[in-house]
Design an enzyme around this catalytic site. Structure first.
Site, PDB file in Angstrom:
ATOM      1  N   TYR A 111      41.742  40.833-122.379  1.00  0.00           N
ATOM      2  CA  TYR A 111      40.790  41.463-123.290  1.00  0.00           C
ATOM      3  C   TYR A 111      41.262  41.192-124.731  1.00  0.00           C
ATOM      4  O   TYR A 111      42.452  41.291-125.025  1.00  0.00           O
ATOM      5  CB  TYR A 111      40.734  42.963-122.997  1.00  0.00           C
ATOM      6  CG  TYR A 111      39.747  43.697-123.846  1.00  0.00           C
ATOM      7  CD1 TYR A 111      38.375  43.526-123.666  1.00  0.00           C
ATOM      8  CD2 TYR A 111      40.171  44.570-124.848  1.00  0.00           C
ATOM      9  CE1 TYR A 111      37.465  44.194-124.460  1.00  0.00           C
ATOM     10  CE2 TYR A 111      39.255  45.247-125.642  1.00  0.00           C
ATOM     11  CZ  TYR A 111      37.908  45.049-125.441  1.00  0.00           C
ATOM     12  OH  TYR A 111      37.012  45.713-126.228  1.00  0.00           O
ATOM     13  N   ASP A 183      44.711  46.054-115.531  1.00  0.00           N
ATOM     14  CA  ASP A 183      43.490  46.516-116.196  1.00  0.00           C
ATOM     15  C   ASP A 183      42.349  46.259-115.211  1.00  0.00           C
ATOM     16  O   ASP A 183      41.959  45.118-114.978  1.00  0.00           O
ATOM     17  CB  ASP A 183      43.295  45.737-117.507  1.00  0.00           C
ATOM     18  CG  ASP A 183      42.046  46.167-118.267  1.00  0.00           C
ATOM     19  OD1 ASP A 183      41.097  46.656-117.624  1.00  0.00           O
ATOM     20  OD2 ASP A 183      42.010  45.992-119.500  1.00  0.00           O
TER      21      ASP A 183
HETATM   22  C1  LIG Z   1      36.450  47.139-123.112  1.00  0.00           C
HETATM   23  C2  LIG Z   1      37.727  46.750-122.504  1.00  0.00           C
HETATM   24  C3  LIG Z   1      38.939  47.290-122.951  1.00  0.00           C
HETATM   25  C4  LIG Z   1      39.015  48.235-124.139  1.00  0.00           C
HETATM   26  O1  LIG Z   1      38.347  49.428-123.910  1.00  0.00           O
HETATM   27  P1  LIG Z   1      37.692  50.338-125.059  1.00  0.00           P
HETATM   28  O2  LIG Z   1      37.156  51.485-124.296  1.00  0.00           O
HETATM   29  O3  LIG Z   1      36.648  49.518-125.745  1.00  0.00           O
HETATM   30  O4  LIG Z   1      38.789  50.704-125.990  1.00  0.00           O
HETATM   31  C5  LIG Z   1      40.107  46.920-122.294  1.00  0.00           C
HETATM   32  N1  LIG Z   1      40.082  46.048-121.276  1.00  0.00           N
HETATM   33  C6  LIG Z   1      38.946  45.504-120.827  1.00  0.00           C
HETATM   34  C7  LIG Z   1      38.988  44.543-119.686  1.00  0.00           C
HETATM   35  C8  LIG Z   1      37.727  45.833-121.420  1.00  0.00           C
HETATM   36  O5  LIG Z   1      36.595  45.272-120.977  1.00  0.00           O
END
Ligand SMILES: *Cc1c(COP(=O)(O)O)cnc(C)c1O
Length: 392
Positions: A111, A183
């Site tokens: 990300y 993630d």
């Molecule tokens: C959107 C996203 C983030 C960050 O999240 P926010 O809620 O915008 O701070 C982190 N990792 C991935 C894979 C994302 O799609």
């Protein structure tokens, strides 16, 4: 719930319990900053930790706690923790696990803001990082150093939709006693549960599929009780990226329909993929549910279905890609994903604009790459819009 169900769909609606709700069907929003103590001694006992109970909403709140219990059950982890954004969750976990001089091994392709955070950690705090495609054991092992304190993975990788074999990474990480952080935003706990594959910590941008309605920015973390407690009492409490009780309530509402929404996102994405592949102006389609995709085997192994995100390259230049986006009518040009509305974006100039061009190209983010978050509309309408814009 007195006894937790073994079914995901039921836990998504009933998982966890709230201390007091007066029989209200929907959990109350405890919209309060602080909690009163009956006596000075009770206040002392709460701070000393000898009595359970709330103190101050940055440290804990009943509505937020219900969400934390529910997400832990859905991910199959011991405990959950909430944050004001996905990036607050990512940064709290990374800072909790590292100190100056440490090393982080990451999946190739992250990300955009996580990439930015890692750059900052390197420049300001000497916490260095390296990348591995993570598809070969030798490559992962060769990039570990005596200072490697965690392996950080996204799978599917944003926005190239490559997958990482979680069991392969876990096997190596166990050997070297390094925690694996995943993630899991793109899959949601409905499609993939990394803790059940042996990973240690799961992070979500709950802004995406968990919220599901494009109306909240939030983050969640799931892991072992002692780790969650450590983050709660250090990087969460003292840096302070907390979630509001109202946002927790929105996410509890979103979670109830996560299984039905995900099924529809996946079905729509499969259909749209099969049509994009055949279109004359489309060069390549990247979707792990495509049987021709190199990611297909891993998808079958660790995911329930392939998800709602498709990336594809169109034949042409950056300008052609932008013109294609400009011709869309139903589909909205926006970053974010996982909403009811179909959203489309141009990673090279939007989500990954912060990544230096050579890094970006190494990740496979070319100027003609488009990322599509397939929504819940009728697939016929989504396709009609894509088709007319591709033809134009
Ligand atoms: C959107 C996203 C983030 C960050 O999240 P926010 O809620 O915008 O701070 C982190 N990792 C991935 C894979 C994302 O799609």
């Amino acid at each position: 719930m007195s006894k937790e169900s073994k079914y995901f769909d039921t836990i998504a609606i009933h998982g966890g319990k709230i201390t007091s709700d007066n029989g209200s069907l929907v959990p109350p929003i405890y919209q309060t900053s602080t909690f009163t103590f009956d006596t000075a001694e009770q206040g002392e006992a709460r701070f000393a930790g000898s009595e359970e109970g709330y103190i101050y909403s940055r440290l804990g709140n009943p509505t937020v706690k219900l969400l934390e219990e529910r997400i832990a059950l859905l991910e199959g982890g011991e405990a959950g923790l909430s944050f004001g954004s996905g990036m607050a969750a990512v940064s709290a976990v990374l800072f909790a696990l590292t100190k100056s001089g440490d090393h982080i091994l990451c999946s190739k392709g992250l990300y955009g803001c996580t990439f930015g955070l890692l750059q900052m950690m390197e420049e300001k705090y000497n916490i260095i990082h390296d990348f591995s495609s993570m598809d070969e054991e030798e490559d992962i092992v060769s990039k570990l150093t005596p200072s490697t304190k965690l392996i950080y993975i996204e799978t599917p990788i944003n926005p190239t939709m490559k997958l990482i074999d979680l069991q392969l990474v876990v096997k190596i990480a166990r050997q070297y006693k390094i925690p694996v952080v995943v993630d899991n935003t793109f899959s949601s706990p409905y499609l993939q549960q990394p803790i059940k594959e042996g990973c240690d910590v799961v992070i979500h941008s709950a802004t995406k599929y968990i919220g599901g309605h494009g109306d909240v920015i939030a983050g969640l973390v799931v892991g072992r009780e002692d780790f969650i407690q450590q983050v709660a009492m250090t990087t969460k409490k003292d840096i302070g990226g907390v979630m509001s009780p109202f946002d927790a309530w929105l996410l509890l509402r979103g979670l109830k329909t996560l299984p039905v929404r995900m099924d529809r996102h996946c079905d729509n994405a499969e259909k749209i993929t099969s049509l994009l592949i055949k279109h004359k102006n489309v060069e390549n389609v990247f979707y792990p549910g495509d049987v021709e995709s190199p990611a297909y085997e891993i998808m079958k192994k660790q995911m329930k279905k392939a998800g709602g995100i498709i990336s594809f390259t169109i034949k042409g230049t950056k300008k052609d890609a932008q013109n294609f986006l400009n011709r869309l009518k139903l589909i909205k040009i926006a970053v974010s994903l996982g909403d009811a509305e179909t959203l489309i974006q141009h990673p090279a100039t939007m989500t990954h604009a912060v990544v230096p061009e050579d890094e970006r190209l190494k990740m496979g983010i070319t100027d003609n790459l488009i990322r599509l978050s397939v929504g819940l509309e009728a697939w016929e309408d989504i396709w009609e819009d894509l088709n007319q814009a591709l033809d134009g």
